[in-house]
Design an enzyme around this catalytic site. Structure first.
Site, PDB file in Angstrom:
ATOM      1  N   GLY A 198     -19.591  16.928 -31.163  1.00  0.00           N
ATOM      2  CA  GLY A 198     -19.813  15.524 -30.841  1.00  0.00           C
ATOM      3  C   GLY A 198     -21.290  15.200 -30.920  1.00  0.00           C
ATOM      4  O   GLY A 198     -22.124  16.073 -31.190  1.00  0.00           O
ATOM      5  N   PRO A 199     -21.654  13.948 -30.682  1.00  0.00           N
ATOM      6  CA  PRO A 199     -23.066  13.554 -30.763  1.00  0.00           C
ATOM      7  C   PRO A 199     -23.909  14.292 -29.734  1.00  0.00           C
ATOM      8  O   PRO A 199     -23.389  14.802 -28.734  1.00  0.00           O
ATOM      9  CB  PRO A 199     -23.027  12.036 -30.473  1.00  0.00           C
TER      10      PRO A 199
ATOM     11  N   GLY B 175     -26.094  15.051 -26.553  1.00  0.00           N
ATOM     12  CA  GLY B 175     -26.157  14.458 -25.223  1.00  0.00           C
ATOM     13  C   GLY B 175     -24.832  14.097 -24.610  1.00  0.00           C
ATOM     14  O   GLY B 175     -24.802  13.448 -23.558  1.00  0.00           O
TER      15      GLY B 175
ATOM     16  N   GLY C  85     -22.546  16.242 -23.475  1.00  0.00           N
ATOM     17  CA  GLY C  85     -22.133  17.159 -22.416  1.00  0.00           C
ATOM     18  C   GLY C  85     -21.430  18.411 -22.882  1.00  0.00           C
ATOM     19  O   GLY C  85     -20.686  19.014 -22.104  1.00  0.00           O
ATOM     20  N   LYS C  86     -21.665  18.855 -24.109  1.00  0.00           N
ATOM     21  CA  LYS C  86     -20.986  20.059 -24.608  1.00  0.00           C
ATOM     22  C   LYS C  86     -21.460  21.306 -23.859  1.00  0.00           C
ATOM     23  O   LYS C  86     -20.658  22.124 -23.424  1.00  0.00           O
ATOM     24  CB  LYS C  86     -21.238  20.194 -26.110  1.00  0.00           C
TER      25      LYS C  86
ATOM     26  N   HIS D 292     -38.952 -15.893 -33.149  1.00  0.00           N
ATOM     27  CA  HIS D 292     -38.172 -14.833 -33.799  1.00  0.00           C
ATOM     28  C   HIS D 292     -37.022 -14.389 -32.892  1.00  0.00           C
ATOM     29  O   HIS D 292     -35.848 -14.369 -33.313  1.00  0.00           O
ATOM     30  CB  HIS D 292     -39.086 -13.644 -34.119  1.00  0.00           C
ATOM     31  N   GLU D 293     -37.337 -14.055 -31.653  1.00  0.00           N
ATOM     32  CA  GLU D 293     -36.293 -13.606 -30.729  1.00  0.00           C
ATOM     33  C   GLU D 293     -35.345 -14.746 -30.370  1.00  0.00           C
ATOM     34  O   GLU D 293     -34.140 -14.531 -30.187  1.00  0.00           O
ATOM     35  CB  GLU D 293     -36.921 -13.009 -29.467  1.00  0.00           C
TER      36      GLU D 293
ATOM     37  N   ASP E  30     -34.998  -5.590 -38.851  1.00  0.00           N
ATOM     38  CA  ASP E  30     -33.789  -6.413 -38.985  1.00  0.00           C
ATOM     39  C   ASP E  30     -33.260  -6.367 -40.418  1.00  0.00           C
ATOM     40  O   ASP E  30     -32.052  -6.237 -40.641  1.00  0.00           O
ATOM     41  CB  ASP E  30     -34.092  -7.863 -38.595  1.00  0.00           C
TER      42      ASP E  30
END
EC number: 3.4.24.-
Length: 672
Positions: free
Chosen positions: A205-206, A208, A210-211, A427-428, A503
């Site tokens: 899995g990705p 972080g 918890g493996k 912009h935001e 963006d």
């Protein structure tokens, strides 16, 4: 301090060697009881007839005299020619009978022991340094030159215990690992019905998620010997060391069966075997071959279960993944909403929270966060609370910690001009306004123009619920939202800035994936174009393999550009229509710098969301404008009210599905 460790190491041998050198030097040149005086005084005593005997050491340019009263004198380091003068003076004293003891001239020869010592000294020093370096590389002490032994750590009862109660958000993985724990504790239950426990469990899995934490929980729950090692510990600079360590590891585990072996980051040793450029690495392949044999070879003894973790299952060798080796492949994915709630409660144990803290709200605010991210959120909140000398962790601090984890800390020292702040605000504001006006975009949660991390400002949108699929309408609305900032700059300042670089990168990636991977182009149809980027170290194809013609490549570029330009036009229409709302938002941003969800909704109150669009009717064909797609009663029954497009209305006429023709709705009625 471990004194025995230092005496077992090379430091003791170095000290003994230095002591031996000192003893030899003292034996070759023993100390003498002569008083060192000036040359003039020795000459004066010789001429005065006070010398009883003398010895000239020519090589060292030293004279040693014994006076008649028993005193001893020594003088050293005279200049060239002075030795001959001293001999003449001493000879006169002998001729006159004053020098009763006579004199001698000594030319000392180099000691054989000293010559041997100085010849061997550099070699001995080099050998000792080499042994010291190898000792440090191998972990010290008794492991010098013992390369083939396993580096696995045996988890003992003294190790801080992690249990399944400390794990949340990975229910499927817990279920699989609980079954393994039950088998190790009560094998008769499974053997009674002929069941065989899996030999290997692969957690992937990705990063972080918890493996490794799950593996520590198994170690705490199993109650059997647990050997932990990293995939990189198998490979050394010497060929064959990795295979030897694999053999030694499994021999230890079999000797203490039943037992568990945990290999973290197994992709370091289990990569896809290949030949050709970048494919072959002899040491790693030998190590992998030995691992394959130990997991399911000809001579296999039971009782050893292998648990491995990786975030790159796609590059593992197929022989490693087949049943009989890794029978179970468990995905440890990012937690859903309930999983995030559980993880936050686990990491929030024992921490002083204020009464206003609601971890369920924090869980809804953090979609896509991994377990490590959530742990970091709680820890950042605790650090901020301690920094400001507070006693309780409040909701405001938790909100700030989420922003820090997502975008980094605020850069309060960065000073910007009013013009730049206004450009950032527009912009935001463009992002936020376009996102609010589109029906399939995520709701706006926060807008700020404070620099944070690498961003000069940001607009945060959060989904109402966890999503695992995205529709074409959602992706096109996301494109328009991403281009809203650049479009606002063009609308207000009549030229773009460099602030939209990220963006544009994201929008281009989304549009290209829609065309080449998701089959969302009506012109090109449901096809996948390209085989992706090959990785040299996997022994696979080098570079990008294109499986389409130049005409298709041009069509892909045209479709990507069409998606981008359509999104830009949509953002332009919305911003032109609600220009006064955009100006109002910018005024508030310039004044407060950060606007919350409630403040943004108050400013956006005049905005009416655009109706849902459903113009996608298939690949390469469209229905007439007065004949929108037909939904059967069964399809409508399966769809919730929120899923029914606004331009589709069920006709409750008589007959079957062919009688139910959806009629277009009145565009003035707004959203249904």
């Amino acid at each position: 301090m471990d004194v025995k460790r230092y005496f077992r190491g090379p430091l003791l041998w170095i000290l003994l060697f230095c002591l031996l050198v000192a003893l030899v030097m003292w034996g070759v040149n023993p100390g003498r009881s002569f008083e060192k005086v000036d040359t003039s005084k020795v000459v004066q005593e010789i001429n005065a007839g006070q010398v009883k005997s003398a010895k000239i050491i020519d090589k060292d340019q030293r004279i040693e005299v014994t006076l008649k009263d028993g005193d001893k004198r020594q003088q050293a380091s005279w200049v060239d020619g002075q030795g001959l003068q001293l001999q003449n003076m001493l000879q006169k004293q002998v001729d006159s009978g004053s020098l009763t003891g006579g004199y001698t001239v000594d030319v000392p020869k180099q000691s054989f022991i000293l010559n041997l010592l100085f010849s061997l000294l550099p070699i001995v020093v080099i050998v000792l340094i080499f042994l010291f370096i190898m000792n440090q590389m191998q972990g010290g002490g008794s492991r010098v030159m013992n390369f083939g032994k396993s580096k696995a750590k045996l988890i003992t009862k003294d190790t801080p215990k992690t249990t399944f109660a400390d794990v949340a958000g990975a229910d499927e993985a817990l279920e699989e690992l609980t079954e393994i724990k039950d088998f190790l504790q009560n094998p008769a239950k499974f053997q009674a019905i002929g069941a065989k426990i899996p030999k290997g469990v692969l957690l992937f899995g990705p990063p972080g998620t918890g493996k490794t934490l799950l593996a520590r929980a198994v170690a705490g729950e199993a109650g059997v010997p647990f050997y932990s090692i990293s995939g990189s510990d198998f490979v050394e600079m010497f060929v064959g060391v990795g295979a030897s360590r694999v053999r030694d590891l499994f021999e230890q585990a079999k000797a203490n069966a039943p037992s568990i072996i945990f290999i973290d980051e197994i992709d370091a040793v289990g990569r896809h075997r290949g030949a050709g450029l970048g494919g072959g690495h002899d040491e790693r392949e030998q190590t992998l071959n030995q691992l394959l044999v130990e997991m399911d070879g000809f001579d296999v003894k039971g009782g050893v279960i292998l648990i491995a973790a990786t975030n790159r299952p796609d590059i593992l060798d197929p022989a490693l993944l087949r049943p009989g080796r890794f029978d179970r492949q468990v995905t440890v994915d990012r937690p859903d909403l309930e999983g995030r709630k559980g993880i936050l409660r686990v990491h929030g144990r024992g921490k002083p929270f204020a009464p206003d803290v609601d971890l369920d709200v924090i869980a809804r605010r953090t979609p896509g966060f991994t377990g490590a991210d959530l742990a970091n959120v709680i820890n950042e909140a605790a650090l901020l609370t301690a920094r400001f000398d507070r006693k309780l962790i409040d909701m405001e601090t938790l909100e700030e910690s989420i922003d820090r984890v997502m975008a980094g800390p605020e850069r309060k020292t960065r000073v910007m001009s009013e013009k730049e702040k206004k450009v950032i605000a527009y912009h935001e504001g463009g992002h936020a306004l376009v996102a609010h006006a589109l029906p399939n975009a995520d709701p706006v949660h926060k807008v700020t123009i404070l620099p944070r991390g690498r961003a000069l400002g940001y607009t945060m949108t959060l989904p109402m619920e966890d999503k695992f699929l995205s529709t074409r309408s959602e992706m096109t609305d996301q494109l328009a939202m991403l281009l809203g900032g650049r479009t606002a700059e063009e609308l207000v300042f009549h030229e773009p800035t460099t602030g939209a670089a990220n963006d544009i990168e994201k929008a281009t990636s989304i549009a290209r994936n829609m065309v080449t991977e998701y089959g969302m182009s009506e012109r090109l149809g449901a096809r996948k174009f390209g085989t992706g980027q090959g990785e040299v170290f996997l022994g696979r194809d080098v570079g990008h393999e294109r499986d389409y013609s130049e005409d298709i490549a041009s069509a892909i570029d045209d479709e990507v550009r069409r998606y981008i330009e359509t999104a830009h036009d949509t953002a332009w229409e919305i911003l032109v229509e609600y220009r006064d709302v955009l100006d109002d938002l910018v005024v508030n941003l310039m004044e407060k710098e950060t606007l919350s969800k409630e403040e943004v909704l108050r400013i956006f109150a005049p905005i009416q969301k655009r109706p849902h669009q459903n113009s996608y009717t298939g690949y390469g064909k469209r229905l007439p404008s007065d004949r929108p797609p037909v939904l059967t009663p069964k399809e409508l029954a399966l769809m919730g009210p929120q899923d029914v497009p606004s331009d589709l209305v069920q006709n409750n006429g008589q007959g079957g599905a062919s009688d139910n023709v959806a009629q277009p709705s009145d565009p003035n009625q707004g959203e249904s």
